[in-house]
Design an enzyme around this catalytic site. Sequence first.
Site, PDB file in Angstrom:
ATOM      1  N   LYS A   1       0.845  -1.194   0.000  1.00  0.00           N
ATOM      2  CA  LYS A   1       0.000   0.000   0.000  1.00  0.00           C
ATOM      3  C   LYS A   1       0.880   1.244   0.000  1.00  0.00           C
ATOM      4  O   LYS A   1       1.928   1.270   0.658  1.00  0.00           O
ATOM      5  CB  LYS A   1      -0.898  -0.006   1.243  1.00  0.00           C
TER       6      LYS A   1
ATOM      7  N   ARG B   1      -4.304  -7.871  13.623  1.00  0.00           N
ATOM      8  CA  ARG B   1      -3.269  -7.037  14.246  1.00  0.00           C
ATOM      9  C   ARG B   1      -3.640  -5.563  14.063  1.00  0.00           C
ATOM     10  O   ARG B   1      -4.569  -5.247  13.324  1.00  0.00           O
ATOM     11  CB  ARG B   1      -1.933  -7.266  13.525  1.00  0.00           C
TER      12      ARG B   1
ATOM     13  N   VAL C   1      -0.769  -0.587   9.717  1.00  0.00           N
ATOM     14  CA  VAL C   1      -0.053   0.659   9.416  1.00  0.00           C
ATOM     15  C   VAL C   1      -1.047   1.824   9.280  1.00  0.00           C
ATOM     16  O   VAL C   1      -0.851   2.907   9.828  1.00  0.00           O
ATOM     17  CB  VAL C   1       0.749   0.511   8.093  1.00  0.00           C
TER      18      VAL C   1
END
Length: 455
Positions: free
Chosen positions: A236, A291, A294
């Site tokens: 990304k 999780r 970012v």
Amino acid sequence: MFKRVLIANRGEIAVRVIRACRELGIPTVAIYSEADANSLHVRLATDAFCIGPAPSLNSYLNIPTIVATALTAGCDAIHPGYGFLSERAEFAEICDMHGIKFIGPSAKSMRKMGDKATARKTMIKNNVPVTPGTGIIKSLDELKNFAHEAGYPIILKATAGGGGKGMRVVRNDDELETNMTLCQQEAEKFFGNPNIYAEKFLENPRHIEVQIIGDSYGNVIHLGERDCSIQRRHQKLLEEAPSPAIDEKTRQEMGAAAVRAAKAINYEGVGTCEFLLDHDGKWYFMEMNTRIQVEHCVTEMISQVDIVREQILVASGEKLSHTQDDICLKGHAIECRINAEDPDNDFMPCPGKIDGYLAPGGFGIRVDSHVYAGYTIPPYYDSMIGKLICWGENRKQARRRMYQALKEYVISGIKTTIPFHQQIVEDEVFKSGEFNTGFIEDWYRRQNELKTKEE
Ligand code: MV4
């Protein structure tokens, strides 16, 4: 609340977690490799321990050393950040066995989502849309039947894969057998598990993901979606929230589906459900990331929820601080990943010394980074050196603020992706909001066409 938290990570996310702990009054323990002695996370933590040489396998991935450090330093919790050990179920189990709280979901939840064929089954059972597809492929005949039923193109995926690894697109019968064999061999080689499954392939979809948070009392809420379609080879580059392609009704439906997915596996902690949106507005669950991610910051900016703080609170046994009705998304946020890479040379990593550094500032601007003037980027880890996040009342304001902030941002001594992002946020297709996962490829094609015309 926790007595002391060890951060089993480095870089900007280690800094992000330490800041959240400091606000909560929790002492922190940083671990670092020999290559990271000068990193900001080492300075900001209450205590710091060097746990080994530069290669990740000997430091940030060394479970026995990390657990021993946590116990010696008196930590009762470990935050794994993203990458490294964050999605390793056996690490969560080992933490448990030593009376250390792994700040994340249970090993059981991680395994249910880590195996993609199992995840698909769970979604089907819970009324979450998935693409037409198969279970684990047992024979060429079975695969061929599916391909004919669904129609080409189809995509083969390793059940132990994810994030774009271990996938092969097949466009006709002739390519089927070799691709099946190659995909199984690669799956065995990379993930130690040869199992593969197939799905109908969607051409150039949008990548939309929904942030969820669950507590240990069975409460789960969602914080809306992010659009992560601007990516290159599954990396990304830029993310935004909300997605320009999602209306309020779809947001509610996708959010509710993500909450059902999380509840189905008794999910506790922060997580993300990834969906693909096709050209006629239909959307399908792809996988769940168990999780912190970012790009969590764009969601924080529009929801006013401190996701990392909430993650630590629910891990310590507190109830969610917000109900779904408390969540009110406001404005628009864009994040540019600033990488030490050369965009003019195939995004080649460019580690080295930063000799000048000046971060942008002002209303609605946030920089999450571990670097500073004089810092040397080591060559051993990923090349992200920070994130620039801009908030605005609407998409146009966020985008214009981003452009100005990128122009203000000075990082000298190394090449970075800052000039590349300046071009993207000024691109007409990006401005229109009508793009998909083919955007970057298409952008390069358009750039080349312009160059050819000039000649
Ligand atoms: C797909 C797909 C098209 N059809 N599945 C890549 C990441 C992984 N989570 C799923 N991926 C894809 N799965 C079907 N059935 C296209 C991709 C894909 C992609 C997805 C999200 C963002 C960028 C992508 C780039 C190429 C392929």
